[in-house]
Design an enzyme around this catalytic site. Structure first.
Site, mmCIF file in Angstrom:
data_model
loop_
_atom_site.group_PDB
_atom_site.id
_atom_site.type_symbol
_atom_site.label_atom_id
_atom_site.label_comp_id
_atom_site.label_asym_id
_atom_site.label_seq_id
_atom_site.Cartn_x
_atom_site.Cartn_y
_atom_site.Cartn_z
ATOM 1 N N GLU A 177 0.829 -1.215 0.000
ATOM 2 C CA GLU A 177 0.000 0.000 0.000
ATOM 3 C C GLU A 177 0.860 1.261 0.000
ATOM 4 O OE1 GLU A 177 -3.047 0.019 -0.583
ATOM 5 O OE2 GLU A 177 -3.915 -1.868 0.095
ATOM 6 N N ARG A 229 0.964 3.873 -3.180
ATOM 7 C CA ARG A 229 0.383 5.193 -2.902
ATOM 8 C C ARG A 229 1.469 6.248 -2.689
ATOM 9 N NH1 ARG A 229 -5.315 3.987 0.168
ATOM 10 N NH2 ARG A 229 -5.445 1.811 -0.383
ATOM 11 N N ASP A 239 -5.430 -9.652 -7.969
ATOM 12 C CA ASP A 239 -5.744 -8.754 -9.085
ATOM 13 C C ASP A 239 -4.539 -8.088 -9.766
ATOM 14 O OD1 ASP A 239 -5.318 -7.315 -6.735
ATOM 15 O OD2 ASP A 239 -7.151 -6.123 -6.849
ATOM 16 N N GLU A 253 -12.228 1.188 -9.844
ATOM 17 C CA GLU A 253 -11.979 0.265 -10.956
ATOM 18 C C GLU A 253 -12.899 0.458 -12.159
ATOM 19 O OE1 GLU A 253 -11.984 -0.634 -7.758
ATOM 20 O OE2 GLU A 253 -9.845 -1.062 -7.494
HETATM 21 C C1 DMJ Z 1 -6.236 0.654 -4.926
HETATM 22 O O1 DMJ Z 1 -5.528 0.943 -3.791
HETATM 23 C C2 DMJ Z 1 -5.389 -0.068 -5.921
HETATM 24 O O2 DMJ Z 1 -5.998 0.043 -7.155
HETATM 25 C C3 DMJ Z 1 -5.155 -1.508 -5.590
HETATM 26 O O3 DMJ Z 1 -4.520 -2.208 -6.642
HETATM 27 C C4 DMJ Z 1 -6.424 -2.226 -5.224
HETATM 28 N N1 DMJ Z 1 -7.535 -1.367 -5.210
HETATM 29 C C5 DMJ Z 1 -7.468 -0.121 -4.559
HETATM 30 C C6 DMJ Z 1 -8.683 0.718 -4.858
HETATM 31 O O4 DMJ Z 1 -9.823 0.011 -5.004
#
Ligand code: DMJ
Length: 643
Positions: free
Chosen positions: A271, A275, A404, A540
């Protein structure tokens, strides 16, 4: 308390008094007349020679003034050679032109009445110069300009005396290398001694303690009155903006560290990479300001201890104060998506800093995951053990949470690296075939194509909203030359993701849906369980709408995004400021705000909506940039120039 009124300002100036026309002495005026007569007596040639000589002297004076001014300006910027790293492309934000005119920066502190905030740099964080045709935006800008023009003029008049556009931020060259650059290669020392992590001196001396006290005092003021803004205006208890990027906050981070005012805080590697590191790297590319790169490198160094595991598969958490890394309390597993979705950022950090350790640490993970057994036609399980380096909880396959962005980063790394790393491409292509073979189904009665899950051979018609990144990723791959049927699948999945929003009473998708597979039933295609009804303001769907619109030019995708923005405004917007996650997308009368606005709403959701509504393919072109999984654009590496 305000300070006592300052003494009358002391000014340093050179006074030049011209006495033209002033006659206080008869003999002087006579001398002037006689000079004039002598001048008239000279031949034309003589007069021209004298005039030429005088002009030459004036020109020399001017030229030497300009060269001195250039040297002053050079104090402000580092030479190209001194900069180890540069943005891949020239900065696309207009460079700030004006000097800092903060009255607070002048020697005497005068109490002032609170002023309106005045931007001294670019008025907006804009990716490119304002479009001439965008009348509305221009009108807005004009209105804002009118509002501040009074203050601006006053401040501008004091700005002319300042040499550098950075104003108070002229930084003397330290001539020292950041610690990380001295220690190359993957980290081998114990985590608390990791390269780049500095131990604190035993105890500060008296004078150092006085500095710490001053820092705390300054920080308290910044936190109280200017939090998140560029600069504090301590006397008026307010703030001013220069870039509007929280300059003090970022600029102060390493000082805090050096002074021992650090926070021992655990962060999640994934994260914080996507970010914070991603955000800093993008900010560096868009602004061209070295500050962001320095902070990115510092932060990258703090994350590196997470990779010090027996298997080189990183732990999920790392303490950016102590450098201690660890898995979650209940397991020694990490999540597959997390350890495989940090590579875009670490690779870019290495490219910019010239320090290979970031790239090596992250790519080692890719190599190991590539050769692991336990995949199913390119689909990966959700967990990986940091001790053994092997997949765990085998046999469960999803494109949603915990897996994902593994797929997303295979494609995006291949694009980032100039489409040369064939192993990444092969893994991606194999995975898309795996999705088609094992996870794709069509719902009833509307025959919506969706991606379900597989658990030990059993198919589940469950789809996370998170999976809605996939249409965008597939479309991006097709744009970069991958098979055309990827684009067909992207379109079909985009329709489904839109319906996941559209079929809800609020027009907003729930976190998870289940699709109806039974033709004869009277059920709708999209089903929602009570525990899954929440919406976290996730990006998304609009992320994929952006790609689909950008790559097909079809207007319907913009219209769908517009509907979603209106729903966000109707059901999640909080009048006093902010947007809130909601607990029930099926109850328009009481969507139950959760009192939380995730950072990705600003980082991703609104960014993708803004880009979706633009008809300009050059705005963060998909041929020049690749977006990380938190929507931070990073440049596609240009092929090295030959010859
Ligand atoms: C985001 O922090 C990123 O896209 C991550 O890959 C998974 N999804 C969240 C937002 O939904």
């Amino acid at each position: 308390m305000y300070p006592p009124p300052p003494p009358a300002p002391h000014r340093d100036f050179i006074s030049v008094t011209l006495s033209l026309g002033q006659s206080y002495d008869g003999s002087k005026s006579w001398r002037r007349r006689s000079c004039w007569r002598k001048w008239k007596q000279l031949s034309r040639l003589q007069r021209n020679v004298i005039l030429f000589f005088l002009t030459f002297l004036v020109l020399c004076g001017l030229l030497s003034y300009i060269s001195v001014a250039d040297q002053w300006r050079a104090v402000d910027g580092r030479s190209a050679e001194e900069r180890k790293a540069r943005p891949a492309d020239p900065p696309v934000l207009p460079a700030p032109q004006k000097a800092d005119a903060n009255p607070e920066n002048s020697p005497g502190l005068l109490p002032q009445k609170p002023q309106r905030h005045f931007r001294r740099g670019p008025p907006n964080l804009q990716i490119r110069a304002p479009d001439k045709d965008s009348k509305d935006r221009r009108q807005d800008d004009t209105r804002r300009r009118d509002e501040v023009v009074g203050d601006a003029r006053q401040e501008e008049s004091t700005q002319r005396t300042v040499v550098s556009w950075r104003g108070a931020v002229i930084e003397p060259e330290q001539g020292t290398e950041p610690p990380s650059r001295k220690a190359e290669g993957p980290p081998t020392k114990p985590s608390s001694q990791a390269p780049g992590i500095q131990n604190q001196p035993a105890s500060p001396n008296e004078r150092q303690r006085a500095v710490i006290d001053a820092f705390r005092h300054a920080w308290t003021g910044y936190r109280k009155f200017a939090w998140g803004h560029d600069e504090l205006k301590p006397v008026s208890r307010s703030f001013s903006e220069w870039f509007g990027l929280g300059l003090t906050l970022i600029d102060a981070l390493d000082t805090m560290w050096i002074l021992g005012l650090k926070k021992d805080v655990d962060v999640n590697l994934f994260e914080s990479t996507i970010r914070i590191l991603g955000g800093l790297l993008s900010a560096y590319h868009l602004s061209g300001d070295d500050l962001f790169l320095r902070k990115a490198e510092d932060f990258g160094n703090r994350l590196l201890p997470a990779f010090q595991t027996p298997s080189r598969i990183p732990y999920s958490d790392v303490n950016i104060g102590t450098g201690a890394a660890h898995p979650p309390r209940w397991t020694s597993d990490s999540t597959v998506a997390e350890v495989t979705s940090i590579q875009l950022e670490f690779r870019e950090l290495s490219r910019l800093t010239g320090s290979k350790k970031f790239q090596e640490a992250a790519e080692e993970v890719t190599r190991r995951v590539h050769s692991l057994s336990g995949k199913k036609d390119g689909l990966v399980p959700m967990f990986i053990n940091t001790h053994s380096g092997l997949f765990t909880h085998m046999g469960v396959f999803t494109l949603g949470a915990r897996a994902d962005s593994y797929y997303e980063y295979l494609l995006k790394q291949w694009i980032q690296g100039g489409k040369k790393e064939t192993q990444l491409l092969e893994d991606y292509l194999e995975a898309v075939e795996g999705i088609k073979r094992h996870l794709l189904r069509r719902s009833e009665p509307r025959k919506l194509t969706f991606v379900g899950e597989l658990a030990h051979g059993r198919f589940s018609a469950k789809m996370d909203h998170l999976v809605c990144f996939l249409p965008g990723t597939l479309a991006l791959g097709a744009h970069h030359g991958l098979p055309a049927d990827h684009m067909e699948l992207a379109r079909a999945l985009m329709d489904t993701c839109y319906q996941m929003n559209r079929q809800m009473e609020t027009g907003l998708s729930p976190e998870i849906v289940h699709f109806n597979l039974y033709p004869q039933s009277d059920r709708k295609d999209v089903q929602v369980k009570p525990a899954d009804r929440h919406n976290l303001l996730r990006p998304e769907t609009v992320e994929s709408l952006f790609y689909l619109h950008r790559l097909t030019g079809e207007r319907k995708y913009q219209d769908w995004g517009w509907e979603i923005l209106q729903s966000f405004n109707k059901y999640t917007r909080v009048p006093s400021g902010g947007y809130s996650s909601i607990s029930n997308v099926q109850d328009p009368l009481n969507p139950q705000p959760r009192d939380k606005m995730e950072s990705f709403f600003l980082g991703e959701t609104l960014k993708y909506l803004y880009l979706l509504f633009s008809d300009d393919p050059a705005l963060l072109s998909l041929d020049a940039y690749v977006f990380n999984t938190e929507a931070h654009p990073l440049p596609i590496w240009a092929p090295p120039r030959v010859g």
